[in-house]
Design an enzyme around this catalytic site. Structure first.
Site, PDB file in Angstrom:
ATOM      1  CB  SER B 153      -0.931  -0.062   1.208  1.00 41.94           C
ATOM      2  OG  SER B 153      -1.948   0.886   1.137  1.00 41.94           O
ATOM      3  CG  ASP B 318      -6.417  -3.852  -3.295  1.00 39.10           C
ATOM      4  OD1 ASP B 318      -7.236  -2.974  -2.971  1.00 39.10           O
ATOM      5  OD2 ASP B 318      -5.193  -3.748  -3.101  1.00 39.10           O
ATOM      6  CG  HIS B 351      -5.674  -2.384   0.357  1.00 39.67           C
ATOM      7  ND1 HIS B 351      -4.829  -2.266  -0.722  1.00 39.67           N
ATOM      8  CD2 HIS B 351      -5.139  -1.611   1.330  1.00 39.67           C
ATOM      9  CE1 HIS B 351      -3.822  -1.442  -0.404  1.00 39.67           C
ATOM     10  NE2 HIS B 351      -3.994  -1.044   0.830  1.00 39.67           N
TER      11      HIS B 351
END
Lengths: 379, 379
Positions: B153, B318, B351
């Site tokens: 991320s 995601d 995610h």
């Protein structure tokens, strides 16, 4: 044919003194519904169409107030003379739902028993309750059978519920951008919005009217969250992308990106005009909606007594209520050998597409209502 | 080979007295970084790996404090003896980023000039600033070149930025569940979280420390929003669905659905442990990240001086940083004829998958680091 707005319109009010037992177990002794009508009811009373509203809207579906363009109804592009839902043919009714904040009895209304605003004591209302109150309004207006009930999103859920609860009083249901029940993610977004409102110190547990305060911050956050879920990722990128309000980064917490500015503006505007208690209750009505729950989660069984014809429409980029959710409805209708048309509209505009003037979408609705109109005339 | 946790670990601190000019234009005269290390630096100092953290995490990547299982590091399943990033081979460093709230200098630290907490006056920090401070820490630790920099991320953005800003000091970049810049929707979610915090009256414009208050409600809402974007719709439905906490609907605003209870709990927990000013600044660092902006939005040109080898990984479900966003990075690397491996992992976990022990994902990282390890040994 000329397509135009219906022009100036006027809200009407109807008071109901017959008590209503709500699904939550509480009884309202009396209540008012605010509504508007467009077009004329024919002699046989076969051409009435009910438009059900979603989370943020009201009875004001079409037209303007006092010629003010800013007051144009929320589905004016769909409803009017020569429009897909043609008021030259149909007698169209928009109703502010019970619990609303645009004239119908709701949390901001005065409770006759206390002469104070209902506030936190206003009961929870559900889609089933709305269908019941809408049916009572129809009866008072002399309408036994609706040619059609139409709605988008939460409005579509009401149209679906109509065919379950009032199968003999509805001939056609038009269900746009809707779902047979919320997903966990849908509920999650609603819950964040509710927390934002109820944690706002200006909310006072729902009794902010007496405090002469408004939970503006909470409503603003709630609306901003909602707005994100109404738009597709791609539509947001096309409309705002990473565009800045000024040429350079300011490295502060003012609005730097256009999308920030847009969301804050939408949130602030909404906070001034919408009632927080109504918002809470409508999101709960969304969460509760699950007609199949009483039938062991089997939607086909739920619809086994339905008689209506259906038009179901979804939009490819809608991630709030994706096409998959509409197809669940279609599959359950097909399983009951009901007459159903399904349109999956290729649109980049996300959930909001149902409010937009997308030609294929509007043509589809227009063609469907042309057929409904022919049936009305032939009766 | 036995895979196990690294066991008990201890944070370390390093004070930097060389001023740093931040991207926002402000200068910090001195600052502290808190970090942890796992494994041993080899004699040639070729086996160091930097782990960059994302929005909610810290330097505490692996292991426990005082044997307490609840203190297990956020990427403990990936980093440890025999684990994919094997601390028997590598000297792994986790750093709390500048502006953080876990020991490194940040808004809750005391500003030596005023002897008060920085609060609202703490400057904005960016991914570029973090790379610079991480590079300075490496220098102080005697590490000239990292065998790899890895992150998920926002952590992946730092790994990418490392290859742009410090091309001679990084041999491999492992970029997981990341993106070359935020979309309008990504920024929108961050902005709602920021509004929730800054509109909380307990925030006091960022100077809540002196008021002995905490913007708990705002942080709670922010965390709840974040959480929804970390999970996929499907994963939420599998985990929570529409399950109720009790058997029947209560028709009130308590937690009725399991998903509501889960989100509130996560939000409350986070609000007690994370600094609001840090949260605001990290979300801004995310928004600002856009290395291609200086190169007319051309990512390949941005990466023209990069020399590292890359492993890029995304997860099918995601929707925060979808596989499409990772492929943009891969395409830009391929355009520069850089050595890049790309894995698109089939996972239902959204995610959050990057934090989970998904076998194919971990095997991919493990195999990559085996090769990196062979290169270290051969030098």
């Amino acid at each position: 044919m000329t397509r135009s707005s219906i022009g100036d319109v006027h809200p009407q009010h109807m008071v109901f003194d017959e008590p209503i037992l709500l699904q939550c177990g509480e009884t309202l002794l009396s209540y008012q519904l605010t509504f508007e009508t467009y077009g004329s009811l024919n002699e046989k009373k076969t051409n009435a169409v009910l438009v059900c509203h979603a989370l943020n809207a009201s009875h004001h579906v079409a037209g303007t107030y006092n010629g003010d363009e800013k007051t144009r109804g929320w589905w004016d592009n769909l409803v009017g003379p020569g429009r897909p839902l043609d008021t030259n043919h149909f007698f169209v009714i928009g109703v502010n739902n019970l619990g609303g904040c645009h004239g119908s009895t709701g949390p901001s209304s005065v409770n006759p028993a206390t002469t104070e605003p209902w506030g936190s004591t206003f009961p929870m209302v559900t889609v089933e309750d709305w269908v019941e109150t809408q049916a009572r309004l129809a009866t008072k207006l002399g309408i036994e059978i609706f040619a059609a009930v139409i709605g988008g999103s939460l409005g579509g859920m009401q149209a679906l519920q109509w065919t379950i609860d009032q199968p003999t009083r509805i001939k056609n249901a038009v269900i746009v951008a809707s779902a047979p029940k919320l997903s966990a993610q849908n509920i999650a977004f609603n819950e964040v919005a509710r927390q934002a409102i109820t944690l706002d110190p200006e909310f006072y547990g729902g009794d902010f009217y007496q405090q002469k305060s408004l939970p503006r911050s909470g409503l603003k956050i709630a609306r901003m969250i909602g707005h994100i879920t109404y738009l597709s990722d791609d539509a947001m990128d096309v409309k705002f992308g990473r565009s800045l309000r000024e040429d350079v980064l300011r490295f502060n917490f003012d609005t730097e990106f256009q999308i920030e500015s847009y969301l804050r503006y939408q949130g602030d505007k909404f906070a001034e005009t919408f009632d927080a208690n109504t918002y809470l209750r409508i999101t709960k009505a969304l969460d509760y909606f699950d007609p199949a729950a009483k039938h062991s989660d089997k939607l086909p069984a739920t619809l086994s007594h339905a008689q209506a014809n259906y038009l179901v429409i979804s939009f490819t980029s809608d991630w709030r209520f994706s096409p998959k959710r509409s197809r669940e409805i279609v599959d359950a209708l097909v399983a009951n050998k009901l007459n159903v048309s399904y349109g999956e509209i290729d649109s980049p505009h996300g959930h909001d597409a149902f409010l937009m003037d997308e030609p294929v979408y509007h043509d589809l609705i227009g063609a469907y209502f042309d057929r409904v109109w022919k049936e009305c005339k032939d009766e």
